[in-house]
Write an enzyme that holds these catalytic residues in place. Structure first.
Site, mmCIF file in Angstrom:
data_model
loop_
_atom_site.group_PDB
_atom_site.id
_atom_site.type_symbol
_atom_site.label_atom_id
_atom_site.label_comp_id
_atom_site.label_asym_id
_atom_site.label_seq_id
_atom_site.Cartn_x
_atom_site.Cartn_y
_atom_site.Cartn_z
ATOM 1 N N ARG A 139 -24.957 -52.335 -111.584
ATOM 2 C CA ARG A 139 -25.420 -53.709 -110.696
ATOM 3 C C ARG A 139 -26.562 -53.212 -110.491
ATOM 4 O O ARG A 139 -27.396 -52.999 -109.909
ATOM 5 C CB ARG A 139 -24.551 -52.892 -109.296
ATOM 6 C CG ARG A 139 -25.166 -54.323 -107.845
ATOM 7 C CD ARG A 139 -24.190 -53.828 -107.196
ATOM 8 N NE ARG A 139 -24.704 -54.619 -105.584
ATOM 9 C CZ ARG A 139 -24.522 -55.455 -104.619
ATOM 10 N NH1 ARG A 139 -23.492 -53.962 -104.488
ATOM 11 N NH2 ARG A 139 -24.799 -55.958 -103.904
ATOM 12 N N ARG A 148 -22.095 -59.829 -108.359
ATOM 13 C CA ARG A 148 -22.252 -57.844 -108.654
ATOM 14 C C ARG A 148 -20.520 -57.638 -109.353
ATOM 15 O O ARG A 148 -19.494 -58.288 -109.072
ATOM 16 C CB ARG A 148 -22.042 -57.365 -107.291
ATOM 17 C CG ARG A 148 -21.640 -57.761 -106.142
ATOM 18 C CD ARG A 148 -22.497 -57.053 -105.176
ATOM 19 N NE ARG A 148 -21.277 -57.687 -104.019
ATOM 20 C CZ ARG A 148 -21.517 -58.505 -103.081
ATOM 21 N NH1 ARG A 148 -22.306 -59.223 -103.511
ATOM 22 N NH2 ARG A 148 -21.027 -59.052 -101.480
ATOM 23 N N ASP A 200 -19.085 -53.128 -106.380
ATOM 24 C CA ASP A 200 -20.030 -53.167 -104.655
ATOM 25 C C ASP A 200 -18.971 -52.573 -104.061
ATOM 26 O O ASP A 200 -17.745 -52.154 -104.530
ATOM 27 C CB ASP A 200 -19.524 -54.598 -103.505
ATOM 28 C CG ASP A 200 -20.592 -54.788 -102.339
ATOM 29 O OD1 ASP A 200 -21.163 -53.600 -102.247
ATOM 30 O OD2 ASP A 200 -20.042 -55.276 -101.550
ATOM 31 N N ASP A 239 -18.938 -50.373 -100.291
ATOM 32 C CA ASP A 239 -19.094 -50.081 -98.907
ATOM 33 C C ASP A 239 -17.912 -48.809 -98.570
ATOM 34 O O ASP A 239 -17.222 -48.706 -98.347
ATOM 35 C CB ASP A 239 -18.635 -51.163 -98.327
ATOM 36 C CG ASP A 239 -20.056 -52.809 -98.864
ATOM 37 O OD1 ASP A 239 -20.976 -52.088 -99.041
ATOM 38 O OD2 ASP A 239 -19.491 -53.284 -98.819
#
Length: 159
Positions: free
Chosen positions: A84, A93, A96, A98
């Site tokens: 990334r 991307r 990801d 989170d």
């Protein structure tokens, strides 16, 4: 150990393989135990540059002894290992990762906000999360993931 929920997304390369690789890397981490992984959800890119490729998204429940900051660092390390590159906000991307929820903690720091500040507005986050944790409670709104998803689906402005 803290029960923690993560969002995973990919819209470059082999998106399904990218999610699988990220989960495998989480499983290899000594202080992270992957408990559940949702099914994969394909959806249009939201909020990014026009013409961005569609995403594949998932959610995972993990148990960890890592602090929220240390967990974030591990997630960022996995993103870097997978290639990334952060060029623009919400740009395409490879992966990801989170933190959505970290127990019932509320964290508001410059580089870490938990619960994720936009999760209640995003079907591609709530649908996979409600699949694996329908009764998990948002620590600010005091509503379950199922309730938040239902409210979002009833909204005429839902993405």
């Amino acid at each position: 150990m803290f029960s923690t929920y993560l969002a995973l997304g990919s819209n470059l390369g082999d998106r399904h393989e990218n999610i699988a690789s990220a989960i495998a890397r989480l499983r290899e981490a000594p202080d992270i135990k992957v408990m559940k992984v949702s099914s994969l959800l394909e959806n249009a890119a939201v909020g990014g540059p026009a013409g961005s490729p569609a995403f594949v998204n998932a959610a995972a429940e993990v148990e960890t002894s890592l602090s929220p900051q240390a967990l974030l660092e591990r997630l960022l390390e996995i993103e870097r290992e997978m290639g990334r590159v952060r060029r623009e906000r919400w740009g395409p991307r490879v992966i990801d990762l989170d933190i959505l929820l970290y127990g019932d903690h509320v964290i508001d720091q410059p580089h870490l906000r938990v619960p994720h500040p936009l999760m209640h507005e995003r079907r591609f986050v709530l649908a996979p999360l409600a699949e694996i944790a329908p009764d998990a409670v948002h620590p600010i709104f005091k509503r379950t993931m199922t309730d938040l998803l239902a409210a979002l689906q009833q909204s005429p402005h839902a993405p």
